[in-house]
Design an enzyme around this catalytic site. Sequence first.
Site, mmCIF file in Angstrom:
data_model
loop_
_atom_site.group_PDB
_atom_site.id
_atom_site.type_symbol
_atom_site.label_atom_id
_atom_site.label_comp_id
_atom_site.label_asym_id
_atom_site.label_seq_id
_atom_site.Cartn_x
_atom_site.Cartn_y
_atom_site.Cartn_z
ATOM 1 N N GLU A 72 40.933 -74.298 -8.689
ATOM 2 C CA GLU A 72 41.786 -73.374 -7.952
ATOM 3 C C GLU A 72 41.664 -71.930 -8.427
ATOM 4 O OE1 GLU A 72 45.775 -74.862 -7.872
ATOM 5 O OE2 GLU A 72 45.132 -76.836 -7.173
ATOM 6 N N THR A 73 40.941 -71.700 -9.523
ATOM 7 C CA THR A 73 40.790 -70.337 -10.054
ATOM 8 C C THR A 73 39.322 -69.913 -9.973
ATOM 9 O OG1 THR A 73 40.310 -71.034 -12.322
ATOM 10 C CG2 THR A 73 42.647 -70.836 -11.705
ATOM 11 N N GLU A 99 28.174 -74.188 -23.517
ATOM 12 C CA GLU A 99 27.442 -74.355 -24.782
ATOM 13 C C GLU A 99 25.939 -74.573 -24.577
ATOM 14 O OE1 GLU A 99 31.584 -74.741 -25.269
ATOM 15 O OE2 GLU A 99 30.362 -76.128 -24.090
ATOM 16 N N HIS A 139 37.452 -69.492 -12.502
ATOM 17 C CA HIS A 139 36.790 -69.901 -13.744
ATOM 18 C C HIS A 139 35.394 -70.477 -13.500
ATOM 19 C CE1 HIS A 139 36.290 -71.244 -17.849
ATOM 20 N NE2 HIS A 139 36.054 -72.478 -17.419
#
Length: 171
Positions: free
Chosen positions: A87-88, A60, A90
């Site tokens: 773990e990703t 944001e 993202h």
Amino acid sequence: MSKSTPSRPLIVKAKRTFHIVASRFNSQYVDGLIDHVTKELRALAPDGTILLHRVPGSFEIPVVAREVAIQNKADAIVACGVILQGETDHAQNLSRSVTDALQHIAIEHGVPVINAVLTFHNENQAQARCLENKINRGTEAARAAVEIANVLSEVRTKQGAAVSKAPRDNG
């Protein structure tokens, strides 16, 4: 990543307005960045105005930074956020998206946006760079904000340093 802090720019005698747009997510670390940004801005621009805008997360930050830039009342905007690698992918996707958006805002609106939205592999890295003094990225961001605000002020008032060219050898 550098392990030292750049030297301090000269103290600004002109009135400057700095906006800090900061995430509430990972607040322990972001609050450390804000504290260091604010302390350094007050030291470097004692007559300046510092305004803080809090947003839910790093994603944001660009929308509020854009709104501040549109108002054309900021000498510089400092974006503060902390993204911790999970773990990703993202964190990398979020970091790239925010970085690209902040750069676009700066270029599109001609207002410096200092990117202190930081991505770390772990909390030890976040602590060292957000809470401690040796390599604090908040201090660095404040110094960059003051320096680029000064440079833009010089450029906009056409007082930049002249660079002379060596004569050409037409020999």
